[in-house]
Enzyme design. Sequence first.
Site, PDB file in Angstrom:
ATOM      1  CD  GLU A  24      42.676  42.207  32.379  1.00 43.11           C
ATOM      2  OE1 GLU A  24      43.052  41.818  33.491  1.00 43.11           O
ATOM      3  OE2 GLU A  24      41.532  41.995  31.968  1.00 43.11           O
ATOM      4  CG  HIS A  82      30.685  66.215  34.230  1.00 36.26           C
ATOM      5  ND1 HIS A  82      30.036  67.357  34.642  1.00 36.26           N
ATOM      6  CD2 HIS A  82      29.776  65.513  33.501  1.00 36.26           C
ATOM      7  CE1 HIS A  82      28.788  67.337  34.206  1.00 36.26           C
ATOM      8  NE2 HIS A  82      28.610  66.228  33.506  1.00 36.26           N
ATOM      9  CG  ASN A  88      48.353  27.856  46.187  1.00 34.43           C
ATOM     10  OD1 ASN A  88      49.556  28.004  45.988  1.00 34.43           O
ATOM     11  ND2 ASN A  88      47.529  27.380  45.275  1.00 34.43           N
ATOM     12  N   GLY A  89      47.967  30.612  49.712  1.00 38.33           N
ATOM     13  CA  GLY A  89      47.209  31.278  50.776  1.00 38.33           C
ATOM     14  C   GLY A  89      48.124  32.177  51.572  1.00 38.33           C
ATOM     15  CB  CYS A  94      50.745  30.162  44.140  1.00 38.10           C
ATOM     16  SG  CYS A  94      51.186  31.713  44.950  1.00 38.10           S
ATOM     17  NE  ARG A 111      45.454  28.840  40.833  1.00 38.65           N
ATOM     18  CZ  ARG A 111      44.178  28.956  41.161  1.00 38.65           C
ATOM     19  NH1 ARG A 111      43.271  28.491  40.354  1.00 38.65           N
ATOM     20  NH2 ARG A 111      43.816  29.540  42.274  1.00 38.65           N
ATOM     21  CD1 TRP A 115      51.053  36.852  40.311  1.00 41.39           C
ATOM     22  CD2 TRP A 115      50.465  37.459  42.378  1.00 41.39           C
ATOM     23  NE1 TRP A 115      50.633  38.163  40.271  1.00 41.39           N
ATOM     24  CE2 TRP A 115      50.273  38.566  41.525  1.00 41.39           C
ATOM     25  CE3 TRP A 115      50.168  37.607  43.735  1.00 41.39           C
ATOM     26  CZ2 TRP A 115      49.793  39.791  41.967  1.00 41.39           C
ATOM     27  CZ3 TRP A 115      49.698  38.829  44.184  1.00 41.39           C
ATOM     28  CH2 TRP A 115      49.505  39.909  43.293  1.00 41.39           C
ATOM     29  CE  LYS A 138      39.556  41.497  29.984  1.00 37.87           C
ATOM     30  NZ  LYS A 138      38.541  41.274  30.945  1.00 37.87           N
ATOM     31  CD  GLU A 196      35.517  43.134  31.065  1.00 33.50           C
ATOM     32  OE1 GLU A 196      35.694  43.659  32.174  1.00 33.50           O
ATOM     33  OE2 GLU A 196      36.118  42.106  30.710  1.00 33.50           O
ATOM     34  CE  LYS A 247      40.947  33.314  34.694  1.00 36.08           C
ATOM     35  NZ  LYS A 247      40.438  34.390  33.820  1.00 36.08           N
TER      36      LYS A 247
HETATM   37  C1  F6R Z   1      40.136  40.808  34.418  1.00 34.40           C
HETATM   38  C2  F6R Z   1      39.955  39.775  35.418  1.00 34.40           C
HETATM   39  C3  F6R Z   1      39.772  40.205  36.828  1.00 34.40           C
HETATM   40  C4  F6R Z   1      38.746  39.299  37.521  1.00 34.40           C
HETATM   41  C5  F6R Z   1      38.685  39.628  39.018  1.00 34.40           C
HETATM   42  C6  F6R Z   1      37.628  38.803  39.718  1.00 34.40           C
HETATM   43  O1  F6R Z   1      40.281  40.269  33.147  1.00 34.40           O
HETATM   44  O2  F6R Z   1      39.984  38.624  35.125  1.00 34.40           O
HETATM   45  O3  F6R Z   1      39.390  41.540  36.928  1.00 34.40           O
HETATM   46  O4  F6R Z   1      37.508  39.473  36.927  1.00 34.40           O
HETATM   47  O5  F6R Z   1      39.916  39.368  39.594  1.00 34.40           O
HETATM   48  O6  F6R Z   1      37.862  37.440  39.558  1.00 34.40           O
HETATM   49  P1  F6R Z   1      36.735  36.374  39.800  1.00 34.40           P
HETATM   50  O7  F6R Z   1      35.700  36.562  38.779  1.00 34.40           O
HETATM   51  O8  F6R Z   1      37.431  35.054  39.674  1.00 34.40           O
HETATM   52  O9  F6R Z   1      36.199  36.617  41.175  1.00 34.40           O
END
Ligand code: F6R
Length: 614
Positions: free
Chosen positions: A494, A510, A105-106, A2, A27, A79, A491, A487, A609
């Site tokens: 998400e 497989h 937060n937490g 958050c 966030r 969040w 992308k 990756e 995030k």
């Molecule tokens: C995907 C993404 C997440 C982060 C994951 C780890 O686009 O952003 O998969 O990579 O949550 O986050 P960090 O790197 O901040 O530990």
Amino acid sequence: MCGIVGYVGPRPAPELLISSLQRLEYRGYDSAGIAVPDGGGLAVLKSPGKVRTLGDRVRSEWAPALREGARAGIAHTRWATHGPPTQANAHPHCDQSGRIALVHNGIIENYADIRRQLEAQGHTFASQTDSEVLCHLVGEYYRDGDLLQAVCAAMRHAEGTLGIAVLCADRPDQLIIARRGSPIVIGIGDDETVVASDAAAIVAHTNRVIYLNDDDVAVVTAGSVEVRTAQNVPVSREVAKLEWDSEAAEKGGFAHFMLKEIFEQPDAIRNSTRGRLDEGAGTAKLGGLAMAPREIAEIGRMVMVACGTSMHAGLVGRFLFEDLADLPADVEQAAEFRYRNPILSPRDLVLAISQSGETADTLAAVREAKQKGAVIAGLCNVVGSTIARETGRGVYLHAGPEIGVASTKAFTCQVSVLLMMALKFGRCRRLSRDRGVEICRAIAALPDAAARVLEQNDAIAKIAAKYAAIRDIFYIGRGTMYPVALEGALKLKEISYIHAEGYHAAELKHGPIAMLEPVVPVLAIATDTPGREKMVGNIQECRARHSPVIAVVSGDDRQFDDMAADVIRVPACPALTAPIPVAIALQLFAYHVARLKGCEIDQPRNLAKSVTVE
Ligand code: F6R
């Protein structure tokens, strides 16, 4: 996950809080709220939905005298963890008296016990959150007008993680801020103080900041910051300078933060590598690692712990450490690592890779590794983040703030830094100077290679348009391109919600090959890197099942023109650096598919995030 903002100073607080909160919306964005002092009490407004909705309600429901007159306040974007994103569950929460408001937060782990105790004492609760319980606890300890000691007592009582800002109607000119495991930054302006869970909300106001340590509590007013421990003992914390300027936290003319950050990659990689390459000696200089060549030579194994995109960067890194440094390297999903009772020795280097430096599982993995006596180091982007502090040594990415929820520039900078680490480690072990010089040159060429992929933006957008209506897609790669395929698929899923799966190309037959049919395309990374010849066969297998193939190829390679429905061209690069241009091309592909589908690219559903919960 958050966002918290607080303000004390001469400016009207509500507007400043709302605009600062908007910078934290990445966030978490399911509900938001604000509290300011109001005629001897508190005015609190909370709203499900985006910060924009809250801002509209402040403007329409609060009288001009309150909007213009309030000179302090706290605000939050949420969040949801405990309880759905309703108005009642949104922060700020108030204590039993309604005179103390708190944003948090937490996670408070013993909140159910505390709630039961407080209910027995006559407290009633309006929400399902752990945060409201914390606020009531502060209220319970609040006596004789001493809010600081009440917060300290509540911190000692509450278990779990917290970053909080507390406002009390009795002291409308001050906030109490505290941190344990969830970041809080205090921005010191000219006769004003802005606090936030993230520097992105502060850069527009000041670049002088204090990072609180765990278990710090601070009393902030417009002109002062006084920091204490949770035992109420004064401590001094240094004032640091924020590296970012306010433009870094703006979209700068791009439609989305994600696109801006994709386009920033040439500069971000330049910043990550600047001053760190020593071409003469064919090595890299990474002072933050604070490891003498002899210590590096004695490492027996690398264990990279990370989640999501950062874990994919680690999977690329594994090849680099094995190839360049002759060092056995493992990559572990951080949650798996922490719960698996991993076997570690003092010769193992556990490298935590985390953009935010706050990911709960990665942090816990660091603590587990520390406990077991391994050498630990961090690879983080956010300066002063918890993982950066707890590891105590490591390398910062210097990629600039990453606001887009889908990580882009952090990934390519992580790979660049892992490459430099592997180079340095290699040079302390068996790598020759000549090979080191070659690698230095390849790294130095990366910003230019990244810029050349960006020139393909329009071409990639055209290809993306053909696939915007698909429901499923496979990404396949080999060698270092296998994690890049993972990756790329991450992308796409998400931000576009298309079901995308990354597989090792050899794994296709497989099982997953059963899924292939004309409506299920396969994106095959067929660059001029080890495994390319085998990829020719894998592409043929997909064609034989009538799956359209999108081939990602190096430079002018024409071999796939007849086999593939579409071809994405990336600049030819040495194998070790090739993951970076390919990753950028896949970011652009995902971005354009999501844009054409009309998705909310910077705020994908259900995501936030920085994942600070398990
Ligand atoms: C995907 C993404 C997440 C982060 C994951 C780890 O686009 O952003 O998969 O990579 O949550 O986050 P960090 O790197 O901040 O530990």
